[in-house]
Design a protein around this motif. Structure first.
Motif, PDB file in Angstrom:
ATOM      1  N   GLY A 102     -30.410 -10.451 -19.841  1.00  0.00           N
ATOM      2  CA  GLY A 102     -29.719  -9.742 -18.764  1.00  0.00           C
ATOM      3  C   GLY A 102     -29.517  -8.309 -19.205  1.00  0.00           C
ATOM      4  N   LYS A 103     -28.739  -7.587 -18.424  1.00  0.00           N
ATOM      5  CA  LYS A 103     -28.466  -6.217 -18.826  1.00  0.00           C
ATOM      6  C   LYS A 103     -27.685  -6.206 -20.133  1.00  0.00           C
ATOM      7  CE  LYS A 103     -26.877  -4.863 -14.679  1.00  0.00           C
ATOM      8  NZ  LYS A 103     -27.459  -5.762 -13.677  1.00  0.00           N
ATOM      9  N   VAL A 104     -26.795  -7.189 -20.293  1.00  0.00           N
ATOM     10  CA  VAL A 104     -25.923  -7.203 -21.467  1.00  0.00           C
ATOM     11  C   VAL A 104     -26.144  -8.445 -22.338  1.00  0.00           C
ATOM     12  CG1 VAL A 104     -23.481  -7.362 -22.141  1.00  0.00           C
ATOM     13  CG2 VAL A 104     -24.185  -5.721 -20.384  1.00  0.00           C
ATOM     14  N   ARG A 105     -26.533  -9.540 -21.717  1.00  0.00           N
ATOM     15  CA  ARG A 105     -26.610 -10.791 -22.458  1.00  0.00           C
ATOM     16  C   ARG A 105     -28.016 -11.236 -22.784  1.00  0.00           C
ATOM     17  NH1 ARG A 105     -22.504 -10.279 -19.808  1.00  0.00           N
ATOM     18  NH2 ARG A 105     -20.569 -10.509 -20.958  1.00  0.00           N
TER      19      ARG A 105
ATOM     20  N   LEU B  17     -26.813 -23.872 -22.679  1.00  0.00           N
ATOM     21  CA  LEU B  17     -27.379 -22.562 -23.005  1.00  0.00           C
ATOM     22  C   LEU B  17     -26.572 -21.940 -24.129  1.00  0.00           C
ATOM     23  CD1 LEU B  17     -27.579 -21.046 -19.380  1.00  0.00           C
ATOM     24  CD2 LEU B  17     -29.440 -22.152 -20.648  1.00  0.00           C
TER      25      LEU B  17
ATOM     26  N   PHE C 224     -25.186 -18.429 -24.996  1.00  0.00           N
ATOM     27  CA  PHE C 224     -24.875 -17.258 -24.175  1.00  0.00           C
ATOM     28  C   PHE C 224     -24.371 -16.176 -25.123  1.00  0.00           C
ATOM     29  CE2 PHE C 224     -22.260 -15.529 -20.542  1.00  0.00           C
ATOM     30  CZ  PHE C 224     -23.292 -15.429 -19.630  1.00  0.00           C
TER      31      PHE C 224
ATOM     32  N   HIS D  55     -17.789 -23.040 -17.546  1.00  0.00           N
ATOM     33  CA  HIS D  55     -19.008 -23.437 -18.273  1.00  0.00           C
ATOM     34  C   HIS D  55     -18.849 -23.489 -19.793  1.00  0.00           C
ATOM     35  CE1 HIS D  55     -20.918 -19.102 -18.819  1.00  0.00           C
ATOM     36  NE2 HIS D  55     -19.619 -19.114 -19.087  1.00  0.00           N
TER      37      HIS D  55
ATOM     38  N   VAL E  40     -22.695 -22.827 -23.561  1.00  0.00           N
ATOM     39  CA  VAL E  40     -22.166 -23.076 -22.212  1.00  0.00           C
ATOM     40  C   VAL E  40     -22.991 -24.144 -21.506  1.00  0.00           C
ATOM     41  CG1 VAL E  40     -21.345 -20.678 -22.004  1.00  0.00           C
ATOM     42  CG2 VAL E  40     -23.595 -21.289 -21.062  1.00  0.00           C
ATOM     43  N   ARG E  41     -22.395 -24.709 -20.466  1.00  0.00           N
ATOM     44  CA  ARG E  41     -23.144 -25.655 -19.648  1.00  0.00           C
ATOM     45  C   ARG E  41     -24.097 -24.875 -18.744  1.00  0.00           C
ATOM     46  NH1 ARG E  41     -18.988 -29.406 -16.694  1.00  0.00           N
ATOM     47  NH2 ARG E  41     -17.603 -27.591 -16.779  1.00  0.00           N
ATOM     48  N   ARG E  42     -25.299 -25.358 -18.668  1.00  0.00           N
ATOM     49  CA  ARG E  42     -26.308 -24.695 -17.841  1.00  0.00           C
ATOM     50  C   ARG E  42     -25.984 -24.968 -16.362  1.00  0.00           C
ATOM     51  NH1 ARG E  42     -32.468 -24.106 -18.587  1.00  0.00           N
ATOM     52  NH2 ARG E  42     -32.191 -24.800 -20.729  1.00  0.00           N
ATOM     53  N   ALA E  43     -25.932 -23.909 -15.571  1.00  0.00           N
ATOM     54  CA  ALA E  43     -25.555 -24.074 -14.164  1.00  0.00           C
ATOM     55  C   ALA E  43     -26.641 -23.523 -13.252  1.00  0.00           C
ATOM     56  CB  ALA E  43     -24.254 -23.334 -13.898  1.00  0.00           C
TER      57      ALA E  43
ATOM     58  N   VAL F 248     -26.979 -21.061 -10.660  1.00  0.00           N
ATOM     59  CA  VAL F 248     -26.136 -19.918 -10.297  1.00  0.00           C
ATOM     60  C   VAL F 248     -26.060 -19.766  -8.771  1.00  0.00           C
ATOM     61  CG1 VAL F 248     -25.835 -17.411 -10.540  1.00  0.00           C
ATOM     62  CG2 VAL F 248     -26.801 -18.739 -12.438  1.00  0.00           C
TER      63      VAL F 248
ATOM     64  N   GLU G 228     -21.688 -12.566  -5.867  1.00  0.00           N
ATOM     65  CA  GLU G 228     -20.771 -11.891  -6.791  1.00  0.00           C
ATOM     66  C   GLU G 228     -19.403 -12.022  -6.132  1.00  0.00           C
ATOM     67  OE1 GLU G 228     -21.581  -9.961  -9.559  1.00  0.00           O
ATOM     68  OE2 GLU G 228     -23.745 -10.050  -9.433  1.00  0.00           O
TER      69      GLU G 228
ATOM     70  N   LYS H  68     -25.764 -11.318  -4.936  1.00  0.00           N
ATOM     71  CA  LYS H  68     -26.264 -11.056  -6.273  1.00  0.00           C
ATOM     72  C   LYS H  68     -27.757 -10.787  -6.158  1.00  0.00           C
ATOM     73  CE  LYS H  68     -26.232 -13.624 -10.522  1.00  0.00           C
ATOM     74  NZ  LYS H  68     -26.315 -12.566 -11.499  1.00  0.00           N
TER      75      LYS H  68
ATOM     76  N   ILE I 274     -18.658 -19.498 -14.158  1.00  0.00           N
ATOM     77  CA  ILE I 274     -19.653 -19.245 -15.210  1.00  0.00           C
ATOM     78  C   ILE I 274     -19.580 -17.788 -15.671  1.00  0.00           C
ATOM     79  CG2 ILE I 274     -21.210 -21.026 -14.329  1.00  0.00           C
ATOM     80  CD1 ILE I 274     -22.971 -18.703 -13.193  1.00  0.00           C
TER      81      ILE I 274
HETATM   82  N1  LIG Z   1     -23.655 -21.238 -17.209  1.00  0.00           N
HETATM   83  C1  LIG Z   1     -24.673 -20.492 -16.757  1.00  0.00           C
HETATM   84  N2  LIG Z   1     -25.859 -21.065 -16.412  1.00  0.00           N
HETATM   85  C2  LIG Z   1     -26.912 -20.305 -15.970  1.00  0.00           C
HETATM   86  N3  LIG Z   1     -26.873 -18.955 -15.845  1.00  0.00           N
HETATM   87  C3  LIG Z   1     -25.721 -18.333 -16.170  1.00  0.00           C
HETATM   88  C4  LIG Z   1     -24.569 -19.044 -16.631  1.00  0.00           C
HETATM   89  N4  LIG Z   1     -23.576 -18.169 -16.852  1.00  0.00           N
HETATM   90  C5  LIG Z   1     -24.072 -16.954 -16.533  1.00  0.00           C
HETATM   91  N5  LIG Z   1     -25.357 -17.030 -16.129  1.00  0.00           N
HETATM   92  C6  LIG Z   1     -26.239 -15.917 -15.751  1.00  0.00           C
HETATM   93  O1  LIG Z   1     -26.582 -15.241 -16.964  1.00  0.00           O
HETATM   94  C7  LIG Z   1     -26.748 -13.842 -16.749  1.00  0.00           C
HETATM   95  C8  LIG Z   1     -25.830 -13.081 -17.682  1.00  0.00           C
HETATM   96  O2  LIG Z   1     -26.479 -12.003 -18.255  1.00  0.00           O
HETATM   97  P1  LIG Z   1     -26.011 -10.500 -18.033  1.00  0.00           P
HETATM   98  O3  LIG Z   1     -24.555 -10.443 -17.772  1.00  0.00           O
HETATM   99  O4  LIG Z   1     -26.588  -9.701 -19.123  1.00  0.00           O
HETATM  100  O5  LIG Z   1     -26.823 -10.286 -16.737  1.00  0.00           O
HETATM  101  P2  LIG Z   1     -26.689  -9.213 -15.635  1.00  0.00           P
HETATM  102  O6  LIG Z   1     -27.455  -8.030 -15.976  1.00  0.00           O
HETATM  103  O7  LIG Z   1     -25.291  -9.158 -15.177  1.00  0.00           O
HETATM  104  O8  LIG Z   1     -27.609 -10.019 -14.693  1.00  0.00           O
HETATM  105  P3  LIG Z   1     -27.590 -10.252 -13.239  1.00  0.00           P
HETATM  106  O9  LIG Z   1     -28.113  -8.952 -12.707  1.00  0.00           O
HETATM  107  O10 LIG Z   1     -28.507 -11.436 -13.103  1.00  0.00           O
HETATM  108  O11 LIG Z   1     -26.158 -10.520 -12.889  1.00  0.00           O
HETATM  109  C9  LIG Z   1     -26.375 -13.609 -15.282  1.00  0.00           C
HETATM  110  O12 LIG Z   1     -27.549 -13.546 -14.512  1.00  0.00           O
HETATM  111  C10 LIG Z   1     -25.585 -14.854 -14.897  1.00  0.00           C
HETATM  112  O13 LIG Z   1     -25.676 -15.159 -13.526  1.00  0.00           O
END
Ligand SMILES: Nc1ncnc2c1ncn2[C@@H]1O[C@H](COP(=O)(O)OP(=O)(O)OP(=O)(O)O)[C@@H](O)[C@H]1O
Ligand SMILES: [Mg+2]
Length: 293
Positions: free
Chosen positions: A10-13, A23, A25, A65, A91-94, A96, A100, A146, A211
């Motif tokens: 992701g942008k941060v994760r 997962l 995370f 999660h 975390v538990r895989r969800a 999504v 938002e 989102k 989550i």
């Molecule tokens: N338990 C979960 N199972 C599956 N996906 C998850 C879970 N918790 C968070 N996520 C997803 O993991 C990502 C977190 O990464 P990050 O915060 O870096 O992304 P982001 O840049 O905010 O991404 P996005 O633009 O998709 O929101 C998000 O897309 C979020 O929806």
């Protein structure tokens, strides 16, 4: 031991698959603003985000999660073993839900911009006569779609209901407002205003669970309560500081963003750490010690 496989950035994760249901995370120190990645990273930022999420999961008490921060069952390289603690959780895989779930207790940011421009999706439940930064009589739920790419799009209530279904919408709104109220009450006692925040939810075995990160400075707008004056730009513990710097140097919000000078990197780190310490009432040093490799 299970060996995680990289699933997504992701942008941060960084997100890794552990098995069909779990997962790993990981919050990095990356920072984005106005949907642009900034350089360089903010040291320890990922640990602040993870530590705060853990604190809030516990305090707000919604089904979520989080499983564990114990990584002993996860097979990682020695360097990752050093890097991961404090910034990672299993975390538990969800599945999504692509909404938002934004809750606002104060009128600021994009909602204020919509309001000032005559109204939009985020202002449909607001009375007339509010100022920038006004405290709302009741917090409002202002969901956004989102987006898979680009900007999230603010939705009217009717659009959000149509997107996720009315039953899910009701559940998301009720849970988001409840979580906001609990967090805002806590923050207020710590001298901090939670102006607004964003939650994400997903489905695990058909159940809707909270989550992602929760109530971090990245997903929330926190203000020092003592400094709140409606009608003014608010100083904050959150990313607003970096946004203000970018605005100040005339960044037009089109990448690449200008490189953050060291002073701004340190100023940003200090704000993240201060938010952690004020909200949790524990020292960040202690959090780091407790989460050493
Ligand atoms: N338990 C979960 N199972 C599956 N996906 C998850 C879970 N918790 C968070 N996520 C997803 O993991 C990502 C977190 O990464 P990050 O915060 O870096 O992304 P982001 O840049 O905010 O991404 P996005 O633009 O998709 O929101 C998000 O897309 C979020 O929806
Ligand atoms: Mg995110």
């Amino acid at each position: 031991m299970v060996k995680p496989t990289h699933l997504a950035s992701g942008k941060v994760r960084e997100i890794y698959s552990i098995d069909d249901h779990h997962l790993l995370f990981v919050a990095t120190d990356r920072i984005s603003a106005y949907d642009c990645m900034l350089e360089p990273d903010i040291p320890d930022k990922g640990k602040v985000l993870t530590g705060l999420s853990l604190f809030w999961f516990d305090l707000i008490g919604l089904d979520n999660h989080f499983v564990t921060t114990d990584l002993s069952g996860v097979e990682v390289s020695p360097s990752e073993r050093k890097w991961l603690p404090g910034r990672s959780m299993v975390v538990r895989r969800a599945a999504v839900i692509p909404l938002e779930c934004v809750v606002r207790g104060y009128l600021y940011g994009s909602a204020w911009a919509e309001y000032a421009a005559g109204g939009g999706p985020t202002t449909e439940h607001l009375p007339p006569g509010l100022e920038m930064g006004s405290r709302l009589e009741e917090p409002v739920f202002t969901p956004a779609h989102k987006a898979t790419t680009g900007h999230d799009q603010n939705l009217t209530e009717a659009e959000a209901r149509a997107l996720v279904g009315s039953d899910a919408f009701e559940s998301l709104r009720t849970n988001s407002l409840a979580a906001y109220r609990r967090a805002a009450d806590h923050a207020r006692r710590r001298g901090i205003i939670l102006a607004d925040t964003k939650f994400e939810f997903g489905r695990v075995d058909g159940q809707i669970v909270l989550i992602d990160e929760v109530l971090t400075p990245d997903s929330s707008r926190y203000w020092p309560a003592a400094a709140w004056v409606p009608g003014r730009t608010m100083p904050s513990f959150d990313k607003q500081y970096v946004r203000d710097w970018l605005d100040g140097v005339g960044f037009d919000r089109t990448p690449p963003a200008p490189t953050l000078p060291d002073e701004v990197v340190q100023g940003t780190r200090a704000r993240y750490v201060e938010a952690f310490e004020r909200l949790t009432n524990t020292s960040f040093e202690k959090y780091l010690e407790e989460n050493e490799a």
